[in-house]
Design an enzyme around this catalytic site. Structure first.
Site, mmCIF file in Angstrom:
data_model
loop_
_atom_site.group_PDB
_atom_site.id
_atom_site.type_symbol
_atom_site.label_atom_id
_atom_site.label_comp_id
_atom_site.label_asym_id
_atom_site.label_seq_id
_atom_site.Cartn_x
_atom_site.Cartn_y
_atom_site.Cartn_z
ATOM 1 N N ASP A 25 20.349 -56.155 -18.794
ATOM 2 C CA ASP A 25 20.288 -56.782 -18.111
ATOM 3 C C ASP A 25 20.482 -56.326 -16.866
ATOM 4 O OD1 ASP A 25 19.425 -58.938 -15.486
ATOM 5 O OD2 ASP A 25 20.785 -60.541 -16.328
ATOM 6 N N LYS A 35 20.697 -54.693 -13.678
ATOM 7 C CA LYS A 35 19.772 -55.363 -12.831
ATOM 8 C C LYS A 35 19.964 -53.424 -11.877
ATOM 9 C CE LYS A 35 20.274 -60.267 -12.722
ATOM 10 N NZ LYS A 35 20.799 -60.250 -13.680
ATOM 11 N N SER A 84 18.447 -66.907 -9.373
ATOM 12 C CA SER A 84 18.539 -68.587 -9.193
ATOM 13 C C SER A 84 20.193 -69.395 -8.502
ATOM 14 C CB SER A 84 18.928 -68.618 -10.693
ATOM 15 O OG SER A 84 20.007 -68.324 -11.432
ATOM 16 N N ASP A 97 25.998 -63.532 -22.486
ATOM 17 C CA ASP A 97 27.067 -62.211 -22.215
ATOM 18 C C ASP A 97 28.975 -62.855 -22.802
ATOM 19 O OD1 ASP A 97 24.790 -62.480 -20.519
ATOM 20 O OD2 ASP A 97 25.101 -63.776 -19.707
ATOM 21 N N ASP A 141 20.082 -49.178 -6.861
ATOM 22 C CA ASP A 141 19.620 -48.296 -5.837
ATOM 23 C C ASP A 141 19.343 -47.060 -6.090
ATOM 24 O OD1 ASP A 141 21.794 -46.143 -4.522
ATOM 25 O OD2 ASP A 141 23.553 -46.730 -6.090
ATOM 26 N N ARG A 172 24.654 -69.783 -21.048
ATOM 27 C CA ARG A 172 26.001 -70.237 -21.363
ATOM 28 C C ARG A 172 24.957 -71.916 -22.348
ATOM 29 N NH1 ARG A 172 28.856 -70.555 -15.679
ATOM 30 N NH2 ARG A 172 26.289 -69.771 -15.416
ATOM 31 N N LYS A 219 19.130 -61.242 -24.262
ATOM 32 C CA LYS A 219 19.559 -60.067 -23.282
ATOM 33 C C LYS A 219 20.813 -60.024 -23.586
ATOM 34 C CE LYS A 219 19.573 -62.314 -18.970
ATOM 35 N NZ LYS A 219 21.285 -61.808 -19.081
ATOM 36 N N GLN A 222 25.285 -70.420 -9.739
ATOM 37 C CA GLN A 222 24.448 -71.106 -10.946
ATOM 38 C C GLN A 222 23.606 -72.326 -10.592
ATOM 39 O OE1 GLN A 222 21.884 -69.653 -11.931
ATOM 40 N NE2 GLN A 222 22.465 -69.567 -13.510
ATOM 41 N N GLN A 223 22.778 -72.276 -10.512
ATOM 42 C CA GLN A 223 21.851 -73.648 -10.684
ATOM 43 C C GLN A 223 20.518 -73.367 -11.952
ATOM 44 O OE1 GLN A 223 20.949 -74.229 -6.050
ATOM 45 N NE2 GLN A 223 20.053 -72.295 -7.012
ATOM 46 N N THR A 240 20.211 -41.999 -8.600
ATOM 47 C CA THR A 240 21.739 -42.796 -8.843
ATOM 48 C C THR A 240 20.825 -44.229 -10.458
ATOM 49 O OG1 THR A 240 22.364 -42.794 -6.713
ATOM 50 C CG2 THR A 240 23.615 -44.167 -8.469
HETATM 51 P P1 BMP Z 1 23.727 -68.894 -17.254
HETATM 52 O O1 BMP Z 1 22.035 -69.737 -18.993
HETATM 53 O O2 BMP Z 1 25.041 -68.708 -18.429
HETATM 54 O O3 BMP Z 1 23.913 -69.168 -16.447
HETATM 55 O O4 BMP Z 1 22.832 -67.355 -18.208
HETATM 56 C C1 BMP Z 1 21.728 -66.476 -17.270
HETATM 57 C C2 BMP Z 1 22.284 -65.318 -17.310
HETATM 58 O O5 BMP Z 1 20.769 -65.180 -16.119
HETATM 59 C C3 BMP Z 1 23.014 -64.484 -16.939
HETATM 60 O O6 BMP Z 1 23.417 -63.030 -17.796
HETATM 61 C C4 BMP Z 1 22.754 -64.215 -15.701
HETATM 62 O O7 BMP Z 1 23.332 -62.762 -15.695
HETATM 63 C C5 BMP Z 1 21.236 -64.151 -15.644
HETATM 64 N N1 BMP Z 1 20.439 -63.783 -14.229
HETATM 65 C C6 BMP Z 1 20.817 -65.227 -13.746
HETATM 66 O O8 BMP Z 1 21.671 -66.593 -13.965
HETATM 67 N N2 BMP Z 1 20.258 -65.548 -12.456
HETATM 68 C C7 BMP Z 1 18.905 -64.324 -12.439
HETATM 69 O O9 BMP Z 1 18.400 -65.035 -11.264
HETATM 70 C C8 BMP Z 1 18.598 -63.564 -12.450
HETATM 71 C C9 BMP Z 1 19.504 -63.602 -14.313
HETATM 72 O O10 BMP Z 1 19.200 -61.961 -14.720
#
Ligand code: BMP
Length: 452
Positions: free
Chosen positions: A294, A296, A349, A241, A299, A425, A263, A404-405, A303
Protein backbone atom coordinates in the site's frame (compact mmCIF):
# COMPACT_ATOMS: atom_id res chain seq x y z
CA UNK A 1 -55.25 25.93 -0.80
CA UNK A 2 -54.23 25.02 -4.30
CA UNK A 3 -56.12 22.15 -5.89
CA UNK A 4 -53.54 19.45 -6.72
CA UNK A 5 -55.63 17.96 -9.50
CA UNK A 6 -56.15 21.31 -11.24
CA UNK A 7 -52.46 21.99 -10.89
CA UNK A 8 -51.62 18.66 -12.54
CA UNK A 9 -54.01 19.22 -15.43
CA UNK A 10 -52.57 22.67 -16.13
CA UNK A 11 -49.04 21.25 -15.95
CA UNK A 12 -50.01 18.42 -18.29
CA UNK A 13 -50.82 21.02 -20.94
CA UNK A 14 -47.18 22.14 -20.82
CA UNK A 15 -46.14 18.65 -21.99
CA UNK A 16 -44.52 17.44 -18.76
CA UNK A 17 -45.66 13.85 -19.35
CA UNK A 18 -45.67 12.14 -22.69
CA UNK A 19 -47.04 8.69 -23.50
CA UNK A 20 -45.67 6.40 -26.22
CA UNK A 21 -42.42 4.40 -26.47
CA UNK A 22 -39.34 5.92 -24.86
CA UNK A 23 -35.87 4.55 -24.15
CA UNK A 24 -34.75 5.62 -20.69
CA UNK A 25 -31.14 6.41 -19.64
CA UNK A 26 -31.00 2.90 -18.15
CA UNK A 27 -31.81 1.39 -21.58
CA UNK A 28 -35.30 0.31 -20.47
CA UNK A 29 -38.27 0.91 -22.81
CA UNK A 30 -40.88 2.97 -20.99
CA UNK A 31 -44.47 3.77 -22.08
CA UNK A 32 -44.21 7.26 -20.59
CA UNK A 33 -41.65 10.01 -20.27
CA UNK A 34 -41.62 12.72 -17.63
CA UNK A 35 -39.80 16.04 -17.89
CA UNK A 36 -40.78 18.67 -15.35
CA UNK A 37 -38.42 21.32 -16.69
CA UNK A 38 -41.14 23.13 -18.72
CA UNK A 39 -42.77 24.11 -15.39
CA UNK A 40 -40.08 26.75 -14.95
CA UNK A 41 -41.39 28.42 -18.12
CA UNK A 42 -44.69 29.16 -16.40
CA UNK A 43 -44.10 31.50 -13.44
CA UNK A 44 -47.66 31.04 -12.17
CA UNK A 45 -47.40 27.22 -12.18
CA UNK A 46 -43.94 27.29 -10.64
CA UNK A 47 -45.31 29.47 -7.86
CA UNK A 48 -48.22 27.09 -7.31
CA UNK A 49 -45.84 24.15 -7.32
CA UNK A 50 -43.63 25.75 -4.68
CA UNK A 51 -46.66 26.30 -2.44
CA UNK A 52 -47.81 22.71 -2.90
CA UNK A 53 -44.36 21.34 -2.13
CA UNK A 54 -44.06 23.46 1.02
CA UNK A 55 -47.49 22.26 2.16
CA UNK A 56 -46.39 18.62 1.80
CA UNK A 57 -44.15 18.94 4.84
CA UNK A 58 -46.53 19.03 7.76
CA UNK A 59 -43.98 19.81 10.45
CA UNK A 60 -41.27 21.90 8.80
CA UNK A 61 -37.95 21.43 10.53
CA UNK A 62 -35.26 22.82 8.26
CA UNK A 63 -33.19 25.95 7.96
CA UNK A 64 -32.08 25.58 4.35
CA UNK A 65 -33.51 24.45 1.01
CA UNK A 66 -31.49 22.75 -1.71
CA UNK A 67 -32.61 21.44 -5.11
CA UNK A 68 -31.08 18.41 -6.83
CA UNK A 69 -29.53 19.81 -10.03
CA UNK A 70 -30.73 20.80 -12.51
CA UNK A 71 -34.51 20.35 -12.85
CA UNK A 72 -35.27 21.02 -9.18
CA UNK A 73 -33.18 24.21 -8.96
CA UNK A 74 -35.98 26.61 -10.04
CA UNK A 75 -38.42 24.72 -7.79
CA UNK A 76 -36.13 25.08 -4.77
CA UNK A 77 -35.61 28.77 -5.59
CA UNK A 78 -39.37 29.38 -5.78
CA UNK A 79 -39.84 27.54 -2.45
CA UNK A 80 -37.15 29.67 -0.86
CA UNK A 81 -38.83 32.89 -2.08
CA UNK A 82 -42.22 31.67 -0.88
CA UNK A 83 -41.07 30.50 2.56
CA UNK A 84 -38.22 32.97 3.06
CA UNK A 85 -36.01 30.05 4.02
CA UNK A 86 -32.51 30.46 2.54
CA UNK A 87 -31.47 28.52 -0.53
CA UNK A 88 -28.19 26.73 -1.05
CA UNK A 89 -27.08 25.57 -4.47
CA UNK A 90 -25.50 22.22 -5.13
CA UNK A 91 -23.19 22.10 -8.09
CA UNK A 92 -23.13 19.12 -10.40
CA UNK A 93 -19.39 19.50 -10.76
CA UNK A 94 -17.06 21.87 -8.99
CA UNK A 95 -15.75 24.82 -10.96
CA UNK A 96 -12.21 23.45 -11.11
CA UNK A 97 -10.87 26.82 -9.86
CA UNK A 98 -11.36 29.16 -6.91
CA UNK A 99 -12.83 27.51 -3.83
CA UNK A 100 -13.95 24.36 -5.70
CA UNK A 101 -16.96 24.12 -3.41
CA UNK A 102 -19.78 21.75 -4.27
CA UNK A 103 -22.30 23.74 -2.20
CA UNK A 104 -22.78 27.45 -2.78
CA UNK A 105 -24.47 29.81 -0.36
CA UNK A 106 -24.28 30.72 3.29
CA UNK A 107 -24.74 27.96 5.81
CA UNK A 108 -23.29 26.68 9.06
CA UNK A 109 -22.36 23.14 10.05
CA UNK A 110 -25.20 21.36 11.85
CA UNK A 111 -28.06 23.11 10.01
CA UNK A 112 -30.84 20.96 8.58
CA UNK A 113 -31.48 21.13 4.86
CA UNK A 114 -34.64 20.21 2.96
CA UNK A 115 -33.86 18.53 -0.37
CA UNK A 116 -36.08 19.05 -3.39
CA UNK A 117 -36.20 16.64 -6.35
CA UNK A 118 -38.36 16.70 -9.47
CA UNK A 119 -38.75 13.00 -10.29
CA UNK A 120 -37.56 10.07 -8.22
CA UNK A 121 -36.87 6.70 -9.82
CA UNK A 122 -34.10 4.68 -8.16
CA UNK A 123 -33.04 7.57 -5.90
CA UNK A 124 -29.48 7.56 -7.29
CA UNK A 125 -29.13 11.33 -7.83
CA UNK A 126 -30.73 11.97 -4.45
CA UNK A 127 -28.24 9.68 -2.74
CA UNK A 128 -25.40 11.55 -4.45
CA UNK A 129 -26.80 14.90 -3.33
CA UNK A 130 -27.37 13.67 0.22
CA UNK A 131 -23.78 12.43 0.40
CA UNK A 132 -22.41 15.80 -0.66
CA UNK A 133 -24.71 17.85 1.54
CA UNK A 134 -23.90 15.68 4.57
CA UNK A 135 -20.20 15.83 3.77
CA UNK A 136 -20.41 19.62 4.24
CA UNK A 137 -21.71 19.02 7.79
CA UNK A 138 -25.39 19.65 7.06
CA UNK A 139 -28.19 17.34 8.16
CA UNK A 140 -30.81 15.93 5.79
CA UNK A 141 -34.06 14.70 7.31
CA UNK A 142 -36.82 15.59 4.83
CA UNK A 143 -36.90 15.29 1.08
CA UNK A 144 -39.75 16.51 -1.07
CA UNK A 145 -40.31 15.18 -4.59
CA UNK A 146 -42.80 16.27 -7.20
CA UNK A 147 -43.31 12.89 -8.80
CA UNK A 148 -42.51 9.35 -7.73
CA UNK A 149 -42.11 6.92 -10.63
CA UNK A 150 -42.73 4.17 -8.05
CA UNK A 151 -39.66 2.22 -8.92
CA UNK A 152 -38.18 1.71 -5.48
CA UNK A 153 -36.30 4.96 -4.75
CA UNK A 154 -38.54 6.18 -1.92
CA UNK A 155 -38.45 2.85 -0.08
CA UNK A 156 -34.68 2.83 -0.27
CA UNK A 157 -34.43 6.35 1.14
CA UNK A 158 -36.93 5.52 3.89
CA UNK A 159 -34.85 2.49 4.82
CA UNK A 160 -31.89 4.81 5.34
CA UNK A 161 -33.94 7.01 7.65
CA UNK A 162 -34.84 9.88 5.28
CA UNK A 163 -38.44 11.04 5.22
CA UNK A 164 -39.65 11.45 1.65
CA UNK A 165 -42.74 13.55 0.92
CA UNK A 166 -44.21 13.22 -2.56
CA UNK A 167 -46.68 15.44 -4.31
CA UNK A 168 -47.76 12.82 -6.86
CA UNK A 169 -47.06 9.21 -7.61
CA UNK A 170 -47.25 8.02 -11.20
CA UNK A 171 -50.40 6.09 -10.23
CA UNK A 172 -52.05 9.36 -9.05
CA UNK A 173 -51.10 11.04 -12.29
CA UNK A 174 -52.51 8.23 -14.39
CA UNK A 175 -55.73 8.11 -12.39
CA UNK A 176 -56.23 11.88 -12.72
CA UNK A 177 -55.52 11.85 -16.46
CA UNK A 178 -57.82 8.85 -17.00
CA UNK A 179 -60.61 10.48 -14.99
CA UNK A 180 -60.30 13.56 -17.18
CA UNK A 181 -60.35 11.52 -20.41
CA UNK A 182 -56.77 12.33 -21.22
CA UNK A 183 -55.69 8.66 -21.20
CA UNK A 184 -57.43 5.64 -22.70
CA UNK A 185 -58.02 2.46 -20.70
CA UNK A 186 -55.66 0.53 -22.97
CA UNK A 187 -52.87 3.02 -22.24
CA UNK A 188 -53.55 2.85 -18.50
CA UNK A 189 -53.23 -0.94 -18.54
CA UNK A 190 -49.98 -0.77 -20.48
CA UNK A 191 -48.50 1.71 -18.00
CA UNK A 192 -49.63 -0.35 -14.99
CA UNK A 193 -48.09 -3.46 -16.53
CA UNK A 194 -44.85 -1.62 -17.00
CA UNK A 195 -44.86 -0.31 -13.44
CA UNK A 196 -45.54 -3.76 -11.97
CA UNK A 197 -42.64 -5.37 -13.78
CA UNK A 198 -40.04 -2.65 -13.61
CA UNK A 199 -38.57 -1.93 -10.24
CA UNK A 200 -35.29 -0.16 -10.79
CA UNK A 201 -34.42 0.00 -7.11
CA UNK A 202 -30.66 0.15 -6.89
CA UNK A 203 -30.60 -2.23 -3.95
CA UNK A 204 -32.40 -4.88 -5.95
CA UNK A 205 -29.94 -5.07 -8.83
CA UNK A 206 -27.74 -8.05 -7.95
CA UNK A 207 -24.00 -7.69 -7.95
CA UNK A 208 -21.72 -9.64 -10.26
CA UNK A 209 -20.26 -12.90 -8.98
CA UNK A 210 -16.50 -13.23 -8.68
CA UNK A 211 -16.67 -15.74 -11.55
CA UNK A 212 -18.34 -13.09 -13.73
CA UNK A 213 -15.85 -10.43 -12.69
CA UNK A 214 -13.03 -12.79 -13.58
CA UNK A 215 -14.39 -13.03 -17.11
CA UNK A 216 -14.39 -9.24 -17.39
CA UNK A 217 -10.81 -8.85 -16.17
CA UNK A 218 -7.86 -9.06 -18.54
CA UNK A 219 -5.10 -8.54 -15.99
CA UNK A 220 -3.50 -11.78 -14.71
CA UNK A 221 -3.22 -10.46 -11.13
CA UNK A 222 -6.92 -9.58 -11.07
CA UNK A 223 -7.78 -13.04 -12.36
CA UNK A 224 -5.51 -14.63 -9.76
CA UNK A 225 -6.98 -12.59 -6.91
CA UNK A 226 -10.51 -13.55 -7.96
CA UNK A 227 -9.53 -17.21 -8.32
CA UNK A 228 -8.14 -17.19 -4.78
CA UNK A 229 -11.35 -15.54 -3.52
CA UNK A 230 -13.47 -18.25 -5.16
CA UNK A 231 -11.21 -21.07 -3.98
CA UNK A 232 -10.90 -19.88 -0.38
CA UNK A 233 -14.42 -18.41 -0.14
CA UNK A 234 -12.82 -15.25 1.17
CA UNK A 235 -12.77 -11.59 0.20
CA UNK A 236 -10.64 -10.54 3.13
CA UNK A 237 -7.44 -8.56 2.80
CA UNK A 238 -5.63 -8.20 6.11
CA UNK A 239 -3.68 -4.98 6.51
CA UNK A 240 -0.74 -5.80 8.78
CA UNK A 241 0.35 -2.32 9.83
CA UNK A 242 2.92 -3.51 12.37
CA UNK A 243 6.50 -2.34 12.60
CA UNK A 244 8.60 -5.49 12.95
CA UNK A 245 9.13 -8.12 10.28
CA UNK A 246 8.82 -10.92 12.85
CA UNK A 247 5.26 -9.77 13.68
CA UNK A 248 4.28 -9.80 10.00
CA UNK A 249 5.76 -13.25 9.42
CA UNK A 250 4.09 -14.61 12.53
CA UNK A 251 0.67 -13.15 11.63
CA UNK A 252 1.00 -14.20 7.98
CA UNK A 253 1.57 -17.82 9.04
CA UNK A 254 -1.40 -17.74 11.42
CA UNK A 255 -4.02 -15.99 9.27
CA UNK A 256 -2.74 -16.75 5.78
CA UNK A 257 -5.35 -19.46 5.20
CA UNK A 258 -8.23 -17.00 5.58
CA UNK A 259 -7.11 -14.11 3.39
CA UNK A 260 -6.77 -13.42 -0.33
CA UNK A 261 -3.98 -10.92 0.22
CA UNK A 262 -1.92 -9.31 2.92
CA UNK A 263 -1.57 -5.57 2.63
CA UNK A 264 1.66 -3.98 3.79
CA UNK A 265 3.12 -0.57 4.51
CA UNK A 266 6.71 -1.67 4.10
CA UNK A 267 8.09 1.78 4.91
CA UNK A 268 6.88 1.51 8.53
CA UNK A 269 9.12 -1.50 9.19
CA UNK A 270 12.14 -0.89 11.39
CA UNK A 271 14.02 -4.02 10.29
CA UNK A 272 13.27 -4.63 6.62
CA UNK A 273 15.54 -7.12 4.88
CA UNK A 274 15.61 -9.15 1.69
CA UNK A 275 15.50 -12.35 3.78
CA UNK A 276 12.23 -11.17 5.35
CA UNK A 277 10.66 -10.54 1.95
CA UNK A 278 11.81 -13.95 0.69
CA UNK A 279 10.30 -15.65 3.71
CA UNK A 280 7.03 -13.71 3.35
CA UNK A 281 6.90 -14.67 -0.32
CA UNK A 282 7.25 -18.33 0.51
CA UNK A 283 4.47 -18.11 3.15
CA UNK A 284 2.29 -16.36 0.55
CA UNK A 285 2.94 -19.15 -1.91
CA UNK A 286 2.27 -21.89 0.61
CA UNK A 287 -0.92 -20.26 1.97
CA UNK A 288 -2.07 -18.97 -1.42
CA UNK A 289 -2.40 -15.23 -0.89
CA UNK A 290 -1.00 -12.17 -2.70
CA UNK A 291 1.28 -9.42 -1.41
CA UNK A 292 -0.25 -5.98 -1.64
CA UNK A 293 2.08 -3.02 -0.99
CA UNK A 294 0.00 0.00 0.00
CA UNK A 295 2.66 2.49 -1.12
CA UNK A 296 0.11 5.05 -2.40
CA UNK A 297 2.43 6.46 -5.02
CA UNK A 298 1.55 10.10 -5.60
CA UNK A 299 4.29 11.79 -7.56
CA UNK A 300 5.32 12.45 -11.14
CA UNK A 301 5.98 9.31 -13.15
CA UNK A 302 9.76 9.55 -13.02
CA UNK A 303 9.88 9.75 -9.22
CA UNK A 304 7.30 7.00 -8.85
CA UNK A 305 9.39 4.75 -11.06
CA UNK A 306 12.45 5.29 -8.82
CA UNK A 307 10.36 4.65 -5.69
CA UNK A 308 8.85 1.54 -7.27
CA UNK A 309 12.02 -0.10 -8.57
CA UNK A 310 14.83 1.16 -6.34
CA UNK A 311 15.59 2.21 -2.76
CA UNK A 312 15.92 -0.46 -0.13
CA UNK A 313 12.49 -2.01 -0.66
CA UNK A 314 12.59 -2.68 -4.43
CA UNK A 315 8.82 -3.04 -4.46
CA UNK A 316 8.76 -4.05 -8.14
CA UNK A 317 10.71 -7.23 -7.25
CA UNK A 318 8.10 -8.76 -4.98
CA UNK A 319 4.71 -7.03 -4.82
CA UNK A 320 1.71 -8.54 -6.63
CA UNK A 321 -0.42 -5.45 -6.07
CA UNK A 322 0.35 -1.83 -5.29
CA UNK A 323 -1.74 1.27 -4.58
CA UNK A 324 -1.26 4.54 -6.40
CA UNK A 325 -2.95 7.91 -6.33
CA UNK A 326 -3.87 9.39 -9.69
CA UNK A 327 -3.20 12.92 -8.52
CA UNK A 328 -0.31 13.32 -10.99
CA UNK A 329 -2.43 12.36 -13.99
CA UNK A 330 -2.82 9.28 -16.13
CA UNK A 331 0.73 9.09 -17.51
CA UNK A 332 2.18 8.75 -14.03
CA UNK A 333 0.76 5.20 -13.93
CA UNK A 334 2.69 4.07 -16.99
CA UNK A 335 5.84 3.41 -14.95
CA UNK A 336 4.47 0.37 -13.13
CA UNK A 337 5.28 -3.06 -14.58
CA UNK A 338 2.70 -5.08 -16.47
CA UNK A 339 2.85 -8.02 -14.06
CA UNK A 340 1.77 -5.94 -11.04
CA UNK A 341 -1.87 -5.07 -10.44
CA UNK A 342 -2.34 -1.36 -9.80
CA UNK A 343 -5.13 -0.30 -7.44
CA UNK A 344 -5.81 3.41 -7.64
CA UNK A 345 -7.06 5.53 -4.75
CA UNK A 346 -10.38 6.93 -5.96
CA UNK A 347 -11.93 7.80 -2.61
CA UNK A 348 -10.49 7.67 0.89
CA UNK A 349 -12.14 6.48 4.07
CA UNK A 350 -11.04 9.32 6.31
CA UNK A 351 -13.22 12.17 7.52
CA UNK A 352 -12.89 15.33 5.45
CA UNK A 353 -11.05 13.60 2.60
CA UNK A 354 -10.60 15.76 -0.49
CA UNK A 355 -11.57 12.87 -2.75
CA UNK A 356 -15.05 14.23 -3.51
CA UNK A 357 -17.46 12.95 -6.16
CA UNK A 358 -15.76 14.87 -8.99
CA UNK A 359 -12.31 13.59 -8.00
CA UNK A 360 -13.62 10.06 -7.75
CA UNK A 361 -15.22 10.27 -11.19
CA UNK A 362 -11.97 11.47 -12.72
CA UNK A 363 -9.97 8.78 -10.91
CA UNK A 364 -12.37 6.14 -12.25
CA UNK A 365 -12.06 7.48 -15.79
CA UNK A 366 -8.27 7.23 -15.63
CA UNK A 367 -8.46 3.77 -14.04
CA UNK A 368 -10.88 2.39 -16.62
CA UNK A 369 -8.62 3.45 -19.48
CA UNK A 370 -5.39 2.01 -18.07
CA UNK A 371 -4.81 -1.71 -18.57
CA UNK A 372 -2.47 -1.87 -15.56
CA UNK A 373 -5.23 -0.78 -13.18
CA UNK A 374 -7.35 -3.62 -11.82
CA UNK A 375 -9.49 -1.63 -9.43
CA UNK A 376 -9.81 1.22 -6.98
CA UNK A 377 -9.86 1.90 -3.27
CA UNK A 378 -13.21 3.58 -2.67
CA UNK A 379 -16.12 3.96 -0.29
CA UNK A 380 -18.90 3.67 -2.87
CA UNK A 381 -19.70 1.50 -5.87
CA UNK A 382 -17.60 1.34 -9.04
CA UNK A 383 -18.24 0.28 -12.65
CA UNK A 384 -18.20 -3.51 -13.00
CA UNK A 385 -14.94 -3.40 -14.96
CA UNK A 386 -13.03 -2.30 -11.84
CA UNK A 387 -12.56 -4.26 -8.60
CA UNK A 388 -13.58 -2.39 -5.48
CA UNK A 389 -11.26 -2.49 -2.46
CA UNK A 390 -12.75 -1.04 0.71
CA UNK A 391 -10.67 -0.19 3.78
CA UNK A 392 -12.13 1.34 6.93
CA UNK A 393 -13.86 -1.90 7.93
CA UNK A 394 -14.27 -2.81 11.56
CA UNK A 395 -16.94 -4.68 13.47
CA UNK A 396 -16.32 -3.09 16.86
CA UNK A 397 -15.44 0.54 16.21
CA UNK A 398 -16.90 3.53 14.34
CA UNK A 399 -13.56 5.29 13.89
CA UNK A 400 -10.44 6.56 15.58
CA UNK A 401 -9.29 9.96 16.83
CA UNK A 402 -7.18 10.50 13.71
CA UNK A 403 -9.93 10.68 11.11
CA UNK A 404 -10.47 7.03 10.18
CA UNK A 405 -14.15 6.12 9.68
CA UNK A 406 -15.22 2.50 9.96
CA UNK A 407 -18.09 0.61 8.41
CA UNK A 408 -19.20 -2.97 8.94
CA UNK A 409 -18.69 -5.68 6.29
CA UNK A 410 -22.50 -5.79 5.93
CA UNK A 411 -22.69 -2.11 5.01
CA UNK A 412 -19.88 -2.17 2.45
CA UNK A 413 -21.24 -5.27 0.72
CA UNK A 414 -24.88 -4.23 0.78
CA UNK A 415 -24.40 -0.57 -0.09
CA UNK A 416 -21.26 -0.42 -2.22
CA UNK A 417 -21.12 -3.97 -3.60
CA UNK A 418 -17.49 -4.03 -2.61
CA UNK A 419 -15.27 -6.85 -3.85
CA UNK A 420 -12.64 -6.92 -1.11
CA UNK A 421 -12.68 -5.70 2.47
CA UNK A 422 -9.45 -4.43 3.97
CA UNK A 423 -9.21 -4.92 7.72
CA UNK A 424 -6.29 -3.63 9.77
CA UNK A 425 -6.63 -3.04 13.49
CA UNK A 426 -9.78 -5.17 13.64
CA UNK A 427 -7.44 -8.13 13.16
CA UNK A 428 -3.84 -7.36 14.14
CA UNK A 429 -4.72 -5.39 17.30
CA UNK A 430 -7.19 -7.96 18.58
CA UNK A 431 -6.42 -10.39 21.39
CA UNK A 432 -6.96 -13.28 18.98
CA UNK A 433 -6.08 -12.35 15.38
CA UNK A 434 -6.82 -15.85 14.08
CA UNK A 435 -10.37 -15.84 15.44
CA UNK A 436 -10.94 -12.32 14.14
CA UNK A 437 -9.58 -13.14 10.68
CA UNK A 438 -11.96 -16.12 10.54
CA UNK A 439 -14.82 -13.89 11.66
CA UNK A 440 -14.15 -11.17 9.04
CA UNK A 441 -13.75 -13.82 6.36
CA UNK A 442 -17.10 -15.39 7.28
CA UNK A 443 -18.90 -12.03 7.49
CA UNK A 444 -17.41 -10.84 4.21
CA UNK A 445 -18.41 -14.01 2.40
CA UNK A 446 -21.87 -14.08 3.96
CA UNK A 447 -22.72 -10.55 2.80
CA UNK A 448 -21.11 -11.09 -0.61
CA UNK A 449 -23.46 -14.05 -1.12
CA UNK A 450 -26.41 -12.12 0.32
CA UNK A 451 -26.09 -9.47 -2.41
CA UNK A 452 -25.84 -11.84 -5.37
P1 BMP B 1 -7.46 0.04 9.89
O1 BMP B 1 -8.55 -1.03 9.59
O2 BMP B 1 -6.61 -0.32 11.05
O3 BMP B 1 -8.00 1.43 10.00
O4 BMP B 1 -6.45 0.01 8.64
C1 BMP B 1 -6.86 0.41 7.36
C2 BMP B 1 -5.73 0.29 6.37
O5 BMP B 1 -6.22 0.68 5.08
C3 BMP B 1 -4.53 1.15 6.66
O6 BMP B 1 -3.38 0.48 6.25
C4 BMP B 1 -4.72 2.38 5.80
O7 BMP B 1 -3.49 2.93 5.40
C5 BMP B 1 -5.48 1.81 4.61
N1 BMP B 1 -6.42 2.77 3.96
C6 BMP B 1 -7.46 3.35 4.66
O8 BMP B 1 -7.69 3.07 5.82
N2 BMP B 1 -8.28 4.23 4.00
C7 BMP B 1 -8.10 4.56 2.70
O9 BMP B 1 -8.89 5.35 2.17
C8 BMP B 1 -7.06 3.96 1.99
C9 BMP B 1 -6.24 3.05 2.63
O10 BMP B 1 -5.29 2.43 1.95
Amino acid sequence: MIDKEKFLLKSYELGIIKFGEFTLKSGIQSPFYIDLRPLASSPSLLKELSELLLEEIQEPNYQLICGVPYAALPMATAMSLESEIPLIIKRKENKGYGTKKMLEGIFTVGQTCLLVEDVITSGKSLFETIEEVEREGLKVKDIVVVLDREQGGIELLNEKGYKVHKLFSIQNVIDILYKNNLLKEKEVLKIKDFLNGNSLAISKKPRLKYEEKKELQEHPVAKKLLSIAIEKKSNLIASLDVTHTSEILDLAKKIGDYVVAIKLHTDILTDFSVDYINELKSIAQEKNFLLFEDRKFGDIGNTQQLQFELGIYKISDWADLITSHVIAGENSLNVFSENIGVVTIAEMSSKGTLTDVTYKQKAIQISEKNSKVIGCVAQSSLPDSLLLFTPGVNLDSKGDSKGQQFNTPEKVFREYYTDFIIVGRGIYKSANPVEEAQKYREEGWRFYEATL
